[in-house]
Design a protein around this motif. Structure first.
Motif, PDB file in Angstrom:
ATOM      1  N   UNK A  79      17.090  29.168  82.828  1.00  0.00           N
ATOM      2  CA  UNK A  79      17.891  29.820  81.663  1.00  0.00           C
ATOM      3  C   UNK A  79      16.906  30.351  80.758  1.00  0.00           C
ATOM      4  N   UNK A  80      15.726  29.838  80.634  1.00  0.00           N
ATOM      5  CA  UNK A  80      14.534  30.479  79.662  1.00  0.00           C
ATOM      6  C   UNK A  80      14.048  31.829  80.026  1.00  0.00           C
ATOM      7  N   UNK A  81      13.799  31.739  81.496  1.00  0.00           N
ATOM      8  CA  UNK A  81      13.325  33.031  82.208  1.00  0.00           C
ATOM      9  C   UNK A  81      14.428  34.111  82.263  1.00  0.00           C
ATOM     10  N   UNK A  82      15.474  33.707  82.705  1.00  0.00           N
ATOM     11  CA  UNK A  82      16.434  34.892  82.637  1.00  0.00           C
ATOM     12  C   UNK A  82      16.971  35.148  81.298  1.00  0.00           C
ATOM     13  N   UNK A  83      16.937  34.319  80.431  1.00  0.00           N
ATOM     14  CA  UNK A  83      17.280  34.726  78.885  1.00  0.00           C
ATOM     15  C   UNK A  83      16.191  35.659  78.306  1.00  0.00           C
ATOM     16  N   UNK A 132       1.369  22.113  76.223  1.00  0.00           N
ATOM     17  CA  UNK A 132       2.825  21.558  75.937  1.00  0.00           C
ATOM     18  C   UNK A 132       2.921  21.041  74.420  1.00  0.00           C
ATOM     19  N   UNK A 133       2.116  20.637  73.836  1.00  0.00           N
ATOM     20  CA  UNK A 133       2.175  20.118  72.491  1.00  0.00           C
ATOM     21  C   UNK A 133       2.319  21.085  71.297  1.00  0.00           C
ATOM     22  N   UNK A 134       0.888  21.928  71.487  1.00  0.00           N
ATOM     23  CA  UNK A 134       0.664  22.741  70.358  1.00  0.00           C
ATOM     24  C   UNK A 134       1.727  24.087  70.435  1.00  0.00           C
ATOM     25  N   UNK A 135       1.994  24.696  71.511  1.00  0.00           N
ATOM     26  CA  UNK A 135       2.818  25.886  71.890  1.00  0.00           C
ATOM     27  C   UNK A 135       4.315  25.273  71.529  1.00  0.00           C
ATOM     28  N   UNK A 136       4.483  24.146  72.098  1.00  0.00           N
ATOM     29  CA  UNK A 136       6.036  23.343  71.462  1.00  0.00           C
ATOM     30  C   UNK A 136       6.190  23.209  70.200  1.00  0.00           C
ATOM     31  N   UNK A 137       5.135  23.041  69.572  1.00  0.00           N
ATOM     32  CA  UNK A 137       5.415  23.051  67.962  1.00  0.00           C
ATOM     33  C   UNK A 137       5.723  24.146  67.406  1.00  0.00           C
ATOM     34  N   UNK A 138       4.930  25.429  67.724  1.00  0.00           N
ATOM     35  CA  UNK A 138       5.126  26.484  67.060  1.00  0.00           C
ATOM     36  C   UNK A 138       6.230  27.125  67.441  1.00  0.00           C
ATOM     37  N   UNK A 139       7.050  26.918  68.426  1.00  0.00           N
ATOM     38  CA  UNK A 139       8.098  27.553  68.945  1.00  0.00           C
ATOM     39  C   UNK A 139       9.307  26.606  68.747  1.00  0.00           C
ATOM     40  N   UNK A 140       9.316  25.467  68.182  1.00  0.00           N
ATOM     41  CA  UNK A 140      10.157  24.503  68.123  1.00  0.00           C
ATOM     42  C   UNK A 140      11.348  25.166  67.284  1.00  0.00           C
ATOM     43  N   UNK A 141      10.986  25.690  66.084  1.00  0.00           N
ATOM     44  CA  UNK A 141      12.051  26.334  65.377  1.00  0.00           C
ATOM     45  C   UNK A 141      12.806  27.330  65.823  1.00  0.00           C
ATOM     46  N   UNK A 142      12.266  28.245  66.551  1.00  0.00           N
ATOM     47  CA  UNK A 142      13.045  29.238  67.051  1.00  0.00           C
ATOM     48  C   UNK A 142      13.656  28.885  68.342  1.00  0.00           C
ATOM     49  N   UNK A 143      13.211  27.907  69.007  1.00  0.00           N
ATOM     50  CA  UNK A 143      13.805  26.967  70.228  1.00  0.00           C
ATOM     51  C   UNK A 143      15.033  26.299  69.699  1.00  0.00           C
ATOM     52  N   UNK A 157      17.048  27.295  67.290  1.00  0.00           N
ATOM     53  CA  UNK A 157      18.011  28.510  66.990  1.00  0.00           C
ATOM     54  C   UNK A 157      18.342  29.151  68.103  1.00  0.00           C
ATOM     55  N   UNK A 158      17.685  29.179  69.272  1.00  0.00           N
ATOM     56  CA  UNK A 158      18.418  29.704  70.615  1.00  0.00           C
ATOM     57  C   UNK A 158      19.155  28.703  71.139  1.00  0.00           C
ATOM     58  N   UNK A 159      18.748  27.314  71.249  1.00  0.00           N
ATOM     59  CA  UNK A 159      19.611  26.404  71.689  1.00  0.00           C
ATOM     60  C   UNK A 159      20.975  26.277  70.860  1.00  0.00           C
ATOM     61  N   UNK A 160      20.723  26.032  69.564  1.00  0.00           N
ATOM     62  CA  UNK A 160      21.906  26.057  68.753  1.00  0.00           C
ATOM     63  C   UNK A 160      23.186  27.228  69.177  1.00  0.00           C
ATOM     64  N   UNK A 203       9.307  36.280  73.747  1.00  0.00           N
ATOM     65  CA  UNK A 203       8.094  35.250  73.802  1.00  0.00           C
ATOM     66  C   UNK A 203       8.699  33.835  73.711  1.00  0.00           C
ATOM     67  N   UNK A 204       9.519  33.462  72.889  1.00  0.00           N
ATOM     68  CA  UNK A 204      10.111  32.150  72.691  1.00  0.00           C
ATOM     69  C   UNK A 204      10.670  31.791  73.925  1.00  0.00           C
ATOM     70  N   UNK A 205      11.476  32.498  74.659  1.00  0.00           N
ATOM     71  CA  UNK A 205      11.871  32.266  75.956  1.00  0.00           C
ATOM     72  C   UNK A 205      11.174  32.046  76.855  1.00  0.00           C
TER      73      UNK A 205
END
Length: 389
Positions: A31-35, A197-208, A210-213, A355-357
């Protein structure tokens, strides 16, 4: 709360995060790659869409009824979804769509002045159609694939929230370590993978989130309804096409009365990007015209409804009416798709969404490697203990 209880809670959340991540990993990756590939669909297609443009002329465009007869001769016995009139240099696009018994989704392009046939395209085939099918249903039958995707995205919200909880440092000393990559020549790949996993996950969490919501808003009617009502919505959140008034007196027209609509709208909405006219479905429905006010955006469109017998404009009780009448909650819902693909922020917003995707797609990969590394480490310890024993 005691340290023991905190550790117990952390272990429980870690277990939940791990189980949900492993069970949805492949789905979230696809879903992320195709998105992120879908984000730039319009920009990529602009390199090979010359057939959509014509030489502008100082002439009136052909009427909607003439368009209908020409298009139906090109593709007979299929339902016309809408006719898109663009700028003077753009061809008229006639969109055919049927969902059953199987999806039929094609377009016919015509010269807006002569009505000459230019090209027929199959919107349900090609690279981006393939990408969209993967994004929405994993290339599986819709009844199965769309449900798997929908619930995986819903679980992704929980994964992100639990991930943020697990990321949160136990003390101030670890803050610096959680915010940046502190790698050197001695850093092992397991440590690098953990940081990825943790550092990049933290920085894109808010955008992620939003995309999931926004994805959940499109996937679930109940989520859509709650999101609308929670922001103060008080209109009908669904799309409603109002009825035309009953025609008591028989009127004869040489041509359908809706032929007068497009010339009138070109004058009224001088700055509009395009008009999509939808023919009335039966004798009682109104004529719908979608007015696009911004290139590549949907939220600020005006949805106009006209009596098919008199062309008197009809107001709707739905959130999908004139944009100037939209309240805050209406705007939030109408912006949902544009937010989801980043178009709300222009090209910069699309780059961020891309980039978030891409990073979201990497999280299941690094997460699985993280789990495998720990599981493998435990197996090695067990085997080593048996050997020593």
């Amino acid at each position: 709360m005691t340290s023991k209880k905190k550790n117990s809670r952390r272990k429980t959340i870690l277990q939940l995060h791990k189980i949900l991540g492993l069970s949805t990993g492949i789905v979230l990756f696809i879903v992320s790659i195709t998105g992120c590939l879908w984000v730039f669909k319009e920009e990529v297609e602009s390199f090979y869409d010359d057939y959509k443009y014509v030489t502008p002329k100082e002439e009136d465009v052909i009427s909607a009824s003439v368009v209908k007869s020409i298009a139906e001769a090109v593709i007979p016995n299929k339902t016309i979804h809408g006719v898109i009139y663009g700028k003077p240099h753009e061809a008229i696009e006639v969109v055919f769509y049927e969902a059953e018994p199987e999806v039929f989704y094609q377009s016919v392009f015509l010269d807006p002045y002569s009505g000459e046939f230019i090209k027929k395209t199959d919107n349900d085939s090609g690279f981006f159609a393939f990408i969209l099918k993967g994004h929405l249903r994993l290339w599986l039958p819709d009844a199965i694939g769309s449900r798997i995707v929908s619930y995986s995205i819903l679980l992704f919200l929980i994964i992100l929230i639990s991930g943020l909880f697990l990321w949160w440092p136990k003390n101030k000393k670890n803050w610096k370590q959680r915010l940046k990559f502190d790698w050197n020549t001695k850093t092992r790949w397991k440590r690098k993978n953990f940081d990825l996993h943790t550092v990049t996950g933290f920085y894109i969490a808010s955008f992620g989130l939003i995309l999931a919501f926004t994805g959940c808003v499109m996937a679930f009617n109940w989520f859509y309804f709650i999101a609308y009502k929670a922001t103060g919505g008080d209109k009908a959140p669904q799309f409603i096409i109002p009825k035309s008034a009953p025609q008591y007196v028989s009127q004869a027209y040489d041509t359908p009365i809706y032929d007068k609509l497009i010339p009138k709208l070109y004058t009224t909405y001088e700055h509009a990007k395009s008009f999509e006219l939808h023919y009335p479905e039966n004798d009682s429905t109104s004529v719908l015209v979608e007015v696009s006010n911004s290139k590549g955006l949907y939220y600020d469109m005006d949805y106009l409804f006209f009596d098919q017998h008199t062309l008197e404009e009809i107001e709707t009780t739905s959130i999908y009416g004139k944009y100037k009448h939209a309240k805050f909650a209406d705007k939030v819902i109408r912006m949902n798709y544009d937010i989801h693909i980043g178009a709300i922020g222009g090209i910069a917003g699309k780059i961020i969404a891309f980039l978030v995707g891409l990073i979201c797609a990497s999280l299941p990969v690094s997460g699985i490697l993280l789990w495998y590394g720990r599981a493998y480490k435990k197996q090695v310890k067990v085997v080593a203990g048996k050997v020593r024993g």
